[in-house]
Design a protein around this motif. Structure first.
Motif, PDB file in Angstrom:
ATOM      1  N   TYR A 158       0.821  -1.204   0.000  1.00  0.00           N
ATOM      2  CA  TYR A 158       0.000   0.000   0.000  1.00  0.00           C
ATOM      3  C   TYR A 158       0.860   1.262   0.000  1.00  0.00           C
ATOM      4  O   TYR A 158       0.345   2.352  -0.205  1.00  0.00           O
ATOM      5  CB  TYR A 158      -0.932   0.000   1.218  1.00  0.00           C
ATOM      6  CG  TYR A 158      -1.980  -1.080   1.154  1.00  0.00           C
ATOM      7  CD1 TYR A 158      -3.060  -0.973   0.298  1.00  0.00           C
ATOM      8  CD2 TYR A 158      -1.871  -2.229   1.936  1.00  0.00           C
ATOM      9  CE1 TYR A 158      -4.011  -1.971   0.221  1.00  0.00           C
ATOM     10  CE2 TYR A 158      -2.825  -3.229   1.874  1.00  0.00           C
ATOM     11  CZ  TYR A 158      -3.884  -3.094   1.015  1.00  0.00           C
ATOM     12  OH  TYR A 158      -4.829  -4.094   0.938  1.00  0.00           O
ATOM     13  N   GLY A 159       2.146   1.104   0.229  1.00  0.00           N
ATOM     14  CA  GLY A 159       3.045   2.242   0.177  1.00  0.00           C
ATOM     15  C   GLY A 159       3.636   2.459  -1.201  1.00  0.00           C
ATOM     16  O   GLY A 159       4.351   3.431  -1.425  1.00  0.00           O
ATOM     17  N   SER A 160       3.361   1.568  -2.149  1.00  0.00           N
ATOM     18  CA  SER A 160       3.907   1.711  -3.494  1.00  0.00           C
ATOM     19  C   SER A 160       3.275   2.900  -4.204  1.00  0.00           C
ATOM     20  O   SER A 160       2.123   3.262  -3.954  1.00  0.00           O
ATOM     21  CB  SER A 160       3.650   0.442  -4.317  1.00  0.00           C
ATOM     22  OG  SER A 160       4.211  -0.690  -3.695  1.00  0.00           O
ATOM     23  N   ALA A 161       4.039   3.494  -5.094  1.00  0.00           N
ATOM     24  CA  ALA A 161       3.514   4.624  -5.857  1.00  0.00           C
ATOM     25  C   ALA A 161       2.375   4.175  -6.768  1.00  0.00           C
ATOM     26  O   ALA A 161       1.405   4.896  -6.977  1.00  0.00           O
ATOM     27  CB  ALA A 161       4.637   5.259  -6.679  1.00  0.00           C
ATOM     28  N   PHE A 162       2.494   2.966  -7.302  1.00  0.00           N
ATOM     29  CA  PHE A 162       1.472   2.443  -8.193  1.00  0.00           C
ATOM     30  C   PHE A 162       1.089   1.033  -7.748  1.00  0.00           C
ATOM     31  O   PHE A 162       1.933   0.155  -7.683  1.00  0.00           O
ATOM     32  CB  PHE A 162       1.983   2.408  -9.636  1.00  0.00           C
ATOM     33  CG  PHE A 162       2.412   3.750 -10.154  1.00  0.00           C
ATOM     34  CD1 PHE A 162       1.480   4.683 -10.580  1.00  0.00           C
ATOM     35  CD2 PHE A 162       3.757   4.094 -10.188  1.00  0.00           C
ATOM     36  CE1 PHE A 162       1.878   5.925 -11.039  1.00  0.00           C
ATOM     37  CE2 PHE A 162       4.165   5.333 -10.656  1.00  0.00           C
ATOM     38  CZ  PHE A 162       3.219   6.255 -11.076  1.00  0.00           C
ATOM     39  N   ALA A 263       4.854   8.909   2.021  1.00  0.00           N
ATOM     40  CA  ALA A 263       5.661   7.925   2.758  1.00  0.00           C
ATOM     41  C   ALA A 263       4.768   6.804   3.271  1.00  0.00           C
ATOM     42  O   ALA A 263       3.581   6.996   3.521  1.00  0.00           O
ATOM     43  CB  ALA A 263       6.383   8.593   3.928  1.00  0.00           C
ATOM     44  N   SER A 264       5.375   5.618   3.436  1.00  0.00           N
ATOM     45  CA  SER A 264       4.639   4.462   3.947  1.00  0.00           C
ATOM     46  C   SER A 264       4.643   4.483   5.469  1.00  0.00           C
ATOM     47  O   SER A 264       5.171   3.593   6.127  1.00  0.00           O
ATOM     48  CB  SER A 264       5.266   3.166   3.418  1.00  0.00           C
ATOM     49  OG  SER A 264       5.253   3.158   2.012  1.00  0.00           O
ATOM     50  N   LEU A 265       4.083   5.526   6.029  1.00  0.00           N
ATOM     51  CA  LEU A 265       4.034   5.687   7.477  1.00  0.00           C
ATOM     52  C   LEU A 265       2.588   5.915   7.888  1.00  0.00           C
ATOM     53  O   LEU A 265       1.934   6.853   7.421  1.00  0.00           O
ATOM     54  CB  LEU A 265       4.903   6.868   7.925  1.00  0.00           C
ATOM     55  CG  LEU A 265       6.412   6.723   7.701  1.00  0.00           C
ATOM     56  CD1 LEU A 265       7.129   8.028   8.030  1.00  0.00           C
ATOM     57  CD2 LEU A 265       6.967   5.599   8.559  1.00  0.00           C
ATOM     58  N   TRP A 266       2.093   5.014   8.770  1.00  0.00           N
ATOM     59  CA  TRP A 266       0.709   5.108   9.221  1.00  0.00           C
ATOM     60  C   TRP A 266       0.666   5.119  10.743  1.00  0.00           C
ATOM     61  O   TRP A 266       1.500   4.515  11.401  1.00  0.00           O
ATOM     62  CB  TRP A 266      -0.107   3.929   8.714  1.00  0.00           C
ATOM     63  CG  TRP A 266      -0.280   3.870   7.229  1.00  0.00           C
ATOM     64  CD1 TRP A 266      -1.231   4.510   6.481  1.00  0.00           C
ATOM     65  CD2 TRP A 266       0.499   3.115   6.297  1.00  0.00           C
ATOM     66  NE1 TRP A 266      -1.087   4.195   5.147  1.00  0.00           N
ATOM     67  CE2 TRP A 266      -0.035   3.347   5.005  1.00  0.00           C
ATOM     68  CE3 TRP A 266       1.597   2.261   6.423  1.00  0.00           C
ATOM     69  CZ2 TRP A 266       0.477   2.748   3.862  1.00  0.00           C
ATOM     70  CZ3 TRP A 266       2.129   1.673   5.289  1.00  0.00           C
ATOM     71  CH2 TRP A 266       1.572   1.918   4.020  1.00  0.00           C
ATOM     72  N   ARG A 267      -0.341   5.785  11.299  1.00  0.00           N
ATOM     73  CA  ARG A 267      -0.583   5.803  12.744  1.00  0.00           C
ATOM     74  C   ARG A 267      -1.989   5.264  12.988  1.00  0.00           C
ATOM     75  O   ARG A 267      -2.953   5.675  12.331  1.00  0.00           O
ATOM     76  CB  ARG A 267      -0.455   7.237  13.286  1.00  0.00           C
ATOM     77  CG  ARG A 267      -0.718   7.383  14.789  1.00  0.00           C
ATOM     78  CD  ARG A 267       0.502   7.121  15.609  1.00  0.00           C
ATOM     79  NE  ARG A 267       0.213   7.254  17.043  1.00  0.00           N
ATOM     80  CZ  ARG A 267       0.390   8.374  17.742  1.00  0.00           C
ATOM     81  NH1 ARG A 267       0.867   9.461  17.149  1.00  0.00           N
ATOM     82  NH2 ARG A 267       0.117   8.403  19.036  1.00  0.00           N
ATOM     83  N   GLU A 268      -2.115   4.340  13.923  1.00  0.00           N
ATOM     84  CA  GLU A 268      -3.421   3.779  14.235  1.00  0.00           C
ATOM     85  C   GLU A 268      -4.301   4.823  14.922  1.00  0.00           C
ATOM     86  O   GLU A 268      -3.874   5.499  15.862  1.00  0.00           O
ATOM     87  CB  GLU A 268      -3.283   2.554  15.136  1.00  0.00           C
ATOM     88  CG  GLU A 268      -2.865   1.292  14.407  1.00  0.00           C
ATOM     89  CD  GLU A 268      -3.916   0.821  13.411  1.00  0.00           C
ATOM     90  OE1 GLU A 268      -5.100   0.701  13.782  1.00  0.00           O
ATOM     91  OE2 GLU A 268      -3.547   0.578  12.249  1.00  0.00           O
ATOM     92  N   HIS A 269      -5.544   4.939  14.425  1.00  0.00           N
ATOM     93  CA  HIS A 269      -6.529   5.874  14.973  1.00  0.00           C
ATOM     94  C   HIS A 269      -7.846   5.144  15.207  1.00  0.00           C
ATOM     95  O   HIS A 269      -8.076   4.061  14.661  1.00  0.00           O
ATOM     96  CB  HIS A 269      -6.777   7.038  13.997  1.00  0.00           C
ATOM     97  CG  HIS A 269      -5.711   8.082  13.982  1.00  0.00           C
ATOM     98  ND1 HIS A 269      -4.430   7.838  13.552  1.00  0.00           N
ATOM     99  CD2 HIS A 269      -5.750   9.397  14.350  1.00  0.00           C
ATOM    100  CE1 HIS A 269      -3.718   8.959  13.652  1.00  0.00           C
ATOM    101  NE2 HIS A 269      -4.494   9.903  14.133  1.00  0.00           N
TER     102      HIS A 269
END
Length: 339
Positions: A158-162, A263-269
């Protein structure tokens, strides 16, 4: 003194035998290590696993050893105790009300070799369907009637550009398959929306066996959508929401939120569905997973194991934003609370 040709050949032969023996010993030693659980990890042994076990926790064992990839179970109140491993191997798994969905994929396999298996409470396959790509997400409705899965049909992250995904929903009672949510009508900001770049992933179901939530991606944005299986429609609710998970009381959505553009950076919400207000959870590491609710207060999710790129550990965190992350059990992924 110069060695004769015969002696040279003898020395060479002995050297080859010694090197061959050393190589064989290293292979045996490596195989022996691979057949044992990681040092300090929970013990695991083959046995019977049932999806109706009261007070049980099921997950995929990702630790090294002969049961790697197997669906395993432990008592939910003793998650780091000895594991019972089934003979069902999956890349992704989820279960509810005695129904499981197992997504299988072999490295380098052709697309037609990827399969979704619907299994009963005793892990017997009741239906097998081909997958259009590499397994990514899996869910079962609280009643066990509907199963959903997402696969990558191009790209692997899911962090890929395409990348492109395909999400399907199966009615396990009637056998009706919605092979792609892209065929559902989309309403965005009160208007009909159509675009070639629409992607869906990360379905989560309501108890009414009709309503679901998912991620819709289009025009560089991700949206939380609420959908209806019977009407074949989805409506956008909020932006920057990925891999939603509906709480047992159906008042909140847990999800990963991209915290840095590009960026492939996620925070849980967690978001309140009544007000659409959100709060961040105590886990500050980047979580690329569809978190699972263990109860109305606790979420579980996978993170890469330190020093082992091909393994994950399961962690938990309070859903109200307080507390701190806690290791649930090492060498595991795809958790489901049973019973």
């Amino acid at each position: 003194m110069t060695l004769s040709l015969s002696r040279r050949l003898l020395v060479l032969a002995v050297a080859v035998l010694l090197l061959g023996g050393l190589a064989a010993a290293l292979v045996v030693r490596a195989a022996d290590r691979a057949d044992r659980p990681r040092a300090g990890g929970p013990e695991i042994a083959a046995g019977g696993v049932t999806l109706t076990r009261q007070g049980g926790l099921a997950f995929l064992n990702s630790g090294q050893g002969p049961h790697r990839g197997a669906l395993a179970s432990v008592p939910a109140d003793a998650p780091q105790s000895a594991r019972t491993a089934s003979d069902l191997d999956c890349q992704r798994f989820y279960a509810a009300a005695g129904t499981g969905v197992c997504l299988r994929s072999s490295p380098g396999a052709l697309a037609q070799d990827n399969k979704a298996l619907i299994v009963d409470a005793d892990l017997r396959t009741v239906r097998s369907l081909p997958l259009a790509g590499t397994p990514s997400r899996a869910r079962v409705s609280p009643s066990g009637r509907f199963a959903a899965w997402t696969v990558f049909v191009s790209g692997e992250s899911y962090g890929s550009a395409f990348f492109s995904t395909r999400t399907a929903i199966l009615d396990t009672r009637t056998g009706k398959l919605e092979s792609s949510l892209e065929e559902f009508a989309v309403s965005m900001d009160g208007r009909d929306y159509r675009a070639q770049d629409v992607n869906f992933w990360g379905v989560t179901f309501s108890k009414d066996d009709d309503t679901f939530y998912a991620t819709l991606a289009t025009a560089g944005q991700t949206h939380l959508v609420r959908g209806s299986i019977s009407r074949r429609t989805v409506t956008t609710l909020a932006r920057n929401v990925e891999c939603p998970s509906l709480s047992p009381d159906e008042t909140r959505i847990a999800y990963k939120k991209r915290v840095r553009a590009g960026a492939s950076l996620w925070r849980e919400h967690v978001m309140d569905l009544g007000t659409l207000r959100e709060h961040a959870l105590a886990e500050k590491r980047s979580v690329d997973d569809q978190a699972a609710w263990l109860d109305d207060r606790t979420l579980a999710y996978a993170l890469p194991t330190d020093g082992a790129a091909d393994s994950t550990d399961l962690w938990t965190v309070p859903a109200d934003g307080t507390g701190a992350p806690r290791l649930l059990t090492p060498g595991a992924s795809s958790p489901s609370r049973l019973g």
